[in-house]
Design a protein around this motif. Structure first.
Motif, mmCIF file in Angstrom:
data_model
loop_
_atom_site.group_PDB
_atom_site.id
_atom_site.type_symbol
_atom_site.label_atom_id
_atom_site.label_comp_id
_atom_site.label_asym_id
_atom_site.label_seq_id
_atom_site.Cartn_x
_atom_site.Cartn_y
_atom_site.Cartn_z
ATOM 1 N N GLN A 126 -42.996 0.640 -21.836
ATOM 2 C CA GLN A 126 -44.391 0.270 -22.099
ATOM 3 C C GLN A 126 -44.470 -1.027 -22.894
ATOM 4 O O GLN A 126 -45.352 -1.854 -22.646
ATOM 5 N N ASP A 130 -46.422 -3.523 -20.439
ATOM 6 C CA ASP A 130 -47.846 -3.424 -20.757
ATOM 7 C C ASP A 130 -48.525 -4.785 -20.545
ATOM 8 O O ASP A 130 -47.861 -5.825 -20.480
ATOM 9 N N GLU A 131 -49.841 -4.763 -20.428
ATOM 10 C CA GLU A 131 -50.590 -6.009 -20.191
ATOM 11 C C GLU A 131 -50.308 -7.046 -21.268
ATOM 12 O O GLU A 131 -50.236 -8.249 -20.992
ATOM 13 N N LYS A 132 -50.130 -6.605 -22.517
ATOM 14 C CA LYS A 132 -49.818 -7.512 -23.614
ATOM 15 C C LYS A 132 -48.381 -7.326 -24.098
ATOM 16 O O LYS A 132 -48.070 -7.609 -25.256
ATOM 17 N N GLY A 136 -45.447 -9.895 -20.257
ATOM 18 C CA GLY A 136 -46.689 -10.665 -20.164
ATOM 19 C C GLY A 136 -46.654 -11.892 -21.045
ATOM 20 O O GLY A 136 -47.137 -12.965 -20.659
ATOM 21 N N ARG A 147 -50.471 -9.137 -16.759
ATOM 22 C CA ARG A 147 -51.267 -8.036 -16.219
ATOM 23 C C ARG A 147 -50.613 -6.716 -16.619
ATOM 24 O O ARG A 147 -49.478 -6.687 -17.106
ATOM 25 N N ASP A 148 -51.340 -5.650 -16.383
ATOM 26 C CA ASP A 148 -50.816 -4.321 -16.669
ATOM 27 C C ASP A 148 -49.952 -3.896 -15.480
ATOM 28 O O ASP A 148 -50.442 -3.405 -14.474
ATOM 29 N N TRP A 149 -48.653 -4.077 -15.593
ATOM 30 C CA TRP A 149 -47.742 -3.821 -14.479
ATOM 31 C C TRP A 149 -47.727 -2.351 -14.107
ATOM 32 O O TRP A 149 -47.473 -2.007 -12.945
ATOM 33 N N ALA A 151 -50.206 -0.421 -13.937
ATOM 34 C CA ALA A 151 -51.429 -0.069 -13.212
ATOM 35 C C ALA A 151 -51.529 -0.850 -11.908
ATOM 36 O O ALA A 151 -52.625 -1.077 -11.400
ATOM 37 N N SER A 152 -50.386 -1.249 -11.350
ATOM 38 C CA SER A 152 -50.356 -1.988 -10.091
ATOM 39 C C SER A 152 -49.244 -1.420 -9.220
ATOM 40 O O SER A 152 -48.569 -0.448 -9.591
#
Length: 295
Positions: A126, A130-132, A136, A147-149, A151-152
């Motif tokens: 995570q 995570d997006e941040k 990222g 991006r939030d890997w 959630a893709s």
């Protein structure tokens, strides 16, 4: 007289063997077989009451979109992870087997992920994806928006990497056991006749790793179902659709008390898994008979 004593001794050994097995047989029967037979019975009944509905529960499961998605993702995960893990672990075992210095440290390094709790592994992934997270921030240096890997569609490959990283060392040890059983004299004789490393591997190593391949593949198949822990901790009950596995589906059905769907799907899964394991055993015995005929 001697044969009579021998048969009595063998009969006594058999009875003692069954006595030692009795506690395990009782435990397996009481906590596994009998509950599963009840599951089979309930798969043909209504969720409430004892009304017989035939194959209606199975039809509901097959037509369920969530079941199709979870089945497809699980099959895809197996098809990608198992060959990849077997090849990578075999290559790692061969590499480690040829190393003379620091071999013990290399084995420890590859086995270390098994000692790390799943929750700690998930926290690390995570922090990276995570997006941040770290990845990222790294791509942000080059002007690429993070991006939030998880959630893709990348979530599937992240889960694959997590599974392989976690189980690579375990499979490597199994391969090393198989490689250690091959006599070194065979390699020496082949090298004397001019065979290279690749020829030795293809004609000596691989043919004698069939038993190890079967055991390693079987254990990897079983361990692949345990990846639910990582997937659940990474993304919760309803993750990205690319990593929505059968275990997620069963967990959600259990929470919602969809007993009729859950029992029917469980019976279908057991039949499918048993068929796969039976096919593997048949292929193993079939190839063994072919080799015996050649000899």
């Amino acid at each position: 007289m001697r044969n009579k004593k021998r048969s009595e001794r063998q009969g006594r050994d058999v009875r003692n063997g069954y006595l030692f097995l009795l506690p395990s047989l009782l435990g397996t029967g009481g906590f596994v077989l009998i509950p599963f037979m009840d599951v089979v019975k309930r798969s043909f009944q209504q969720a409430v009451g004892s009304g017989f509905v035939g194959m209606e529960n199975y039809r509901m499961v097959v037509e369920n979109e969530a079941f199709r998605l979870a089945s497809g993702n699980t099959a895809r995960f197996m098809a990608v992870c198992l060959p990849l893990l077997l090849v990578l672990s075999l290559g790692t075992a061969v590499l480690v087997g040829h190393v003379t210095k620091f071999q013990r440290w290399m084995k420890t390094g590859f086995l270390l992920p098994m000692a790390i709790p799943a929750a700690s592994v998930v926290v690390f992934f995570q922090m990276v994806f995570d997006e941040k997270g770290w990845l990222g921030q790294l791509v942000g240096i080059f002007g690429i928006t993070g991006r939030d890997w998880l959630a893709s569609d990348s979530a599937f490959w992240i889960l694959v990497a997590c599974y392989i990283w976690k189980n690579l060392g375990y499979d490597m040890i199994l391969w090393l056991a198989g490689l250690g059983a091959i006599p070194e004299e065979q390699y020496e004789a082949a090298r004397v006749q001019g065979a290279g490393e690749w020829a030795c591997f293809w004609y000596i190593t691989l043919p004698q790793l069939k038993e190890t391949t079967f055991v390693t593949g079987l254990l990897s198949f079983v361990n692949a179902f345990r990846v639910f822990r990582e997937a659940y901790l990474l993304a919760g009950d309803y993750p990205h659709e690319s990593i929505y596995m059968l275990q997620h589906l069963f967990n959600n059905w259990f929470v919602n008390l969809d007993i009729q769907k859950m029992t029917a799907a469980a019976v279908m899964l057991v039949i499918l898994t048993g068929g796969i394991l039976g096919a593997e055993e048949w292929w193993k015995n079939h190839t063994k008979k072919i080799e015996e005929r050649r000899i």
